[in-house]
Design an enzyme around this catalytic site. Structure first.
Site, PDB file in Angstrom:
ATOM      1  N   ARG A  65     -17.819   3.274  -8.931  1.00  0.00           N
ATOM      2  CA  ARG A  65     -17.067   1.961  -9.271  1.00  0.00           C
ATOM      3  C   ARG A  65     -15.999   1.895  -7.968  1.00  0.00           C
ATOM      4  NH1 ARG A  65     -12.827   3.500 -13.828  1.00  0.00           N
ATOM      5  NH2 ARG A  65     -14.895   3.538 -14.984  1.00  0.00           N
ATOM      6  N   HIS A  71     -17.602  10.567 -20.418  1.00  0.00           N
ATOM      7  CA  HIS A  71     -17.306  10.655 -18.847  1.00  0.00           C
ATOM      8  C   HIS A  71     -17.881  12.074 -18.317  1.00  0.00           C
ATOM      9  CE1 HIS A  71     -14.275  10.023 -15.538  1.00  0.00           C
ATOM     10  NE2 HIS A  71     -14.529  10.952 -15.357  1.00  0.00           N
ATOM     11  N   ASP A 122     -20.303   7.340 -16.669  1.00  0.00           N
ATOM     12  CA  ASP A 122     -20.213   7.136 -18.057  1.00  0.00           C
ATOM     13  C   ASP A 122     -21.250   6.817 -18.787  1.00  0.00           C
ATOM     14  OD1 ASP A 122     -17.234   7.050 -17.421  1.00  0.00           O
ATOM     15  OD2 ASP A 122     -16.885   5.156 -17.743  1.00  0.00           O
ATOM     16  N   GLU A 148     -12.446  11.847 -22.820  1.00  0.00           N
ATOM     17  CA  GLU A 148     -13.386  10.727 -22.833  1.00  0.00           C
ATOM     18  C   GLU A 148     -14.914  11.567 -23.064  1.00  0.00           C
ATOM     19  OE1 GLU A 148     -11.216   7.835 -20.047  1.00  0.00           O
ATOM     20  OE2 GLU A 148     -12.873   8.456 -19.363  1.00  0.00           O
ATOM     21  N   HIS A 189     -14.727   7.871 -10.229  1.00  0.00           N
ATOM     22  CA  HIS A 189     -16.118   6.992 -10.078  1.00  0.00           C
ATOM     23  C   HIS A 189     -16.086   6.650  -8.859  1.00  0.00           C
ATOM     24  CE1 HIS A 189     -17.249   6.376 -14.283  1.00  0.00           C
ATOM     25  NE2 HIS A 189     -15.992   6.600 -14.607  1.00  0.00           N
TER      26      HIS A 189
END
Length: 256
Positions: free
Chosen positions: A97, A234, A149, A231, A142
């Site tokens: 990301r 993740h 994810d 999460e 990320h």
């Protein structure tokens, strides 16, 4: 004089024909697209679409790609082989990301009036607490390229209906039969559910959804990844190659 002018014009034209093209943007070494490294891994890159907690494509996602460091991609392929042996496939939602996407998240979180996707992704939270409770942050693992994810899909995969903007939203905490019809197995919440119910070992999650979370965790841990316990989706490669570097190249094949 006219002959000289024609000669000079010819020389100019010839020199223009051999002007070197402008250099292309530098490619970032050490990264690979999963679609090339292991085409068997499924993907649903939500931040390149409108089906995410903001409701539009995120800055920096120029193509719906999962990009990872070569080390993380190699380990993910190991995890995929383990999943397939059990009758499943991995499906990635987000991988590398860019920092500009993280900045986009931050700007969105500061705009308290934009709650278009609240009903699905943070139904029980006021948007003003997303920073305080850690759902939005100025930096993301990320961006280092070895975090992703993901979830599991039963093989053979069922068709997944396209997301239709404007259709009434359903809470990510609703029963699986009521949530967006993702073709994944039931993990107890939808992806990117801003709620403690998404904590990997939340005690309210029992039965098959808990078994599914633990199966994903076992597959990923055995391949060298570590779960972020808040999460279930993740994971980060242990010993990641760029632990202190936050990259900002766009998500596109031309970047790598």
């Amino acid at each position: 004089m006219m002959a000289l002018a024609r000669l000079l014009a010819g020389v100019a034209a010839l020199s223009m024909a051999f002007v070197a093209p402008a250099p292309a943007a530098a490619r970032v070494p050490g990264f690979v697209a999963i679609s090339r490294a292991d085409p068997s891994i499924l993907s649903d890159i939500r931040y390149a679409s409108r089906h995410n907690f903001i409701g539009r494509p995120i800055d920096g996602y120029r193509e719906p790609l999962c990009i990872l460091t070569t080390e993380a991609a190699t380990a993910l392929s190991v995890a995929q082989r383990a999943a397939v042996r059990r009758g499943y496939s991995l499906k990635v939602y987000d991988c590398y990301r860019p920092q500009r996407a993280v900045d986009d998240f931050v700007a969105w979180a500061e705009d308290l009036g934009d709650t278009a996707m609240k009903a699905e992704f943070y139904p029980d939270l006021d948007k003003s607490v997303l920073f305080e409770q850690g759902y939005i942050a100025a930096k993301s693992g990320h961006s280092r390229g070895s975090t992703l994810d993901l979830t599991l899909v039963k093989l053979p995969p069922r068709a997944q209906p396209a997301y239709r903007p404007g259709k009434p939203l359903v809470s990510c905490k609703a029963p699986v039969s009521e949530r967006f019809p993702d073709n994944t197995i039931d993990m107890g919440t939808g992806y990117d559910c801003f709620d403690t119910l998404a904590n990997t070992l939340d005690p309210r999650v029992t039965g098959r959804p808990l078994d599914n979370r633990l199966l994903l965790k076992r597959i990923m841990t055995d391949a060298g990844f570590t779960n972020y316990d808040l999460e279930w989706w993740h994971y980060t490669l242990a010993g990641e190659p760029y632990p202190d570097t936050y990259f900002d190249f766009p998500v596109a094949l031309r970047s790598i």
